[in-house]
Write a protein that holds these residues in place. Sequence first.
Motif, PDB file in Angstrom:
ATOM      1  N   GLN A 146       0.842  -1.070   0.044  1.00  0.00           N
ATOM      2  CA  GLN A 146       0.001   0.082  -0.195  1.00  0.00           C
ATOM      3  C   GLN A 146       1.041   1.329  -0.005  1.00  0.00           C
ATOM      4  O   GLN A 146       1.729   1.268   0.414  1.00  0.00           O
ATOM      5  CB  GLN A 146      -0.923   0.048   0.991  1.00  0.00           C
ATOM      6  CG  GLN A 146      -0.443   0.330   2.425  1.00  0.00           C
ATOM      7  CD  GLN A 146      -1.373   0.434   3.736  1.00  0.00           C
ATOM      8  OE1 GLN A 146      -2.455   0.205   3.489  1.00  0.00           O
ATOM      9  NE2 GLN A 146      -1.085   1.034   4.541  1.00  0.00           N
TER      10      GLN A 146
ATOM     11  N   ARG B 259      -4.137   0.227  -2.129  1.00  0.00           N
ATOM     12  CA  ARG B 259      -3.583  -0.902  -2.368  1.00  0.00           C
ATOM     13  C   ARG B 259      -2.819  -0.873  -3.651  1.00  0.00           C
ATOM     14  O   ARG B 259      -3.291  -0.464  -4.629  1.00  0.00           O
ATOM     15  CB  ARG B 259      -4.671  -2.159  -2.325  1.00  0.00           C
ATOM     16  CG  ARG B 259      -5.386  -2.232  -0.849  1.00  0.00           C
ATOM     17  CD  ARG B 259      -6.265  -3.325  -1.048  1.00  0.00           C
ATOM     18  NE  ARG B 259      -7.200  -3.613  -2.287  1.00  0.00           N
ATOM     19  CZ  ARG B 259      -8.004  -2.793  -2.610  1.00  0.00           C
ATOM     20  NH1 ARG B 259      -8.551  -1.704  -1.902  1.00  0.00           N
ATOM     21  NH2 ARG B 259      -8.523  -2.906  -3.771  1.00  0.00           N
TER      22      ARG B 259
ATOM     23  N   LYS C 220      -7.237   0.988  -5.471  1.00  0.00           N
ATOM     24  CA  LYS C 220      -6.110  -0.071  -5.972  1.00  0.00           C
ATOM     25  C   LYS C 220      -5.266   1.067  -6.903  1.00  0.00           C
ATOM     26  O   LYS C 220      -5.862   1.940  -7.610  1.00  0.00           O
ATOM     27  CB  LYS C 220      -6.659  -1.180  -6.955  1.00  0.00           C
ATOM     28  CG  LYS C 220      -5.699  -1.985  -7.223  1.00  0.00           C
ATOM     29  CD  LYS C 220      -5.966  -3.396  -6.401  1.00  0.00           C
ATOM     30  CE  LYS C 220      -4.880  -4.519  -7.004  1.00  0.00           C
ATOM     31  NZ  LYS C 220      -3.480  -4.439  -6.440  1.00  0.00           N
TER      32      LYS C 220
END
Length: 158
Positions: free
Chosen positions: A30, A43, A67
């Motif tokens: 992360q 992430r 993400k």
Amino acid sequence: MRVLGLAAGFAALLAGGGAASAQVVCNPAQVQLRGDWGQARFRVDVADDPAERAKGLMFVEEMSRGKGMLFIYDAPQRASFWMKNTLIPLDMVFVGPDGIVTRVHDNAVPHDETPIDGGEGVYAVLEINGGLAEALGIEEGSQMRHPAFGEEAAWPCE
């Protein structure tokens, strides 16, 4: 002009909200970003060798909002990207070895082969969904935290 309520909502969603998120330790999977706009966390898949960096997010058809992909270089250098074989619009956040954002390229166009130059001294690049950097307020001068940045980083791991 961005909608501050929307940006704050994204930041809370990405940061996880609540007191527990303040105690998050650095994790190689992360990145955390902060600035006058607030904080966000993504992430990430890490691309830290030539083959992984060459492939990047090519052929990815969709990516969740929280993400991204973090490209890490062995040493600061000039970094340039293109969007050949990339199917989704991306924001590219270029970062120096101190963890300071040096440039943000918004909404790179899928399949475009025009080079996107991040400039000299790039140590890492975060790719996230197109439009998200602007919505959150991520800009030059924002700080990134990740284990790849050493103790001398502007926002070091603890």
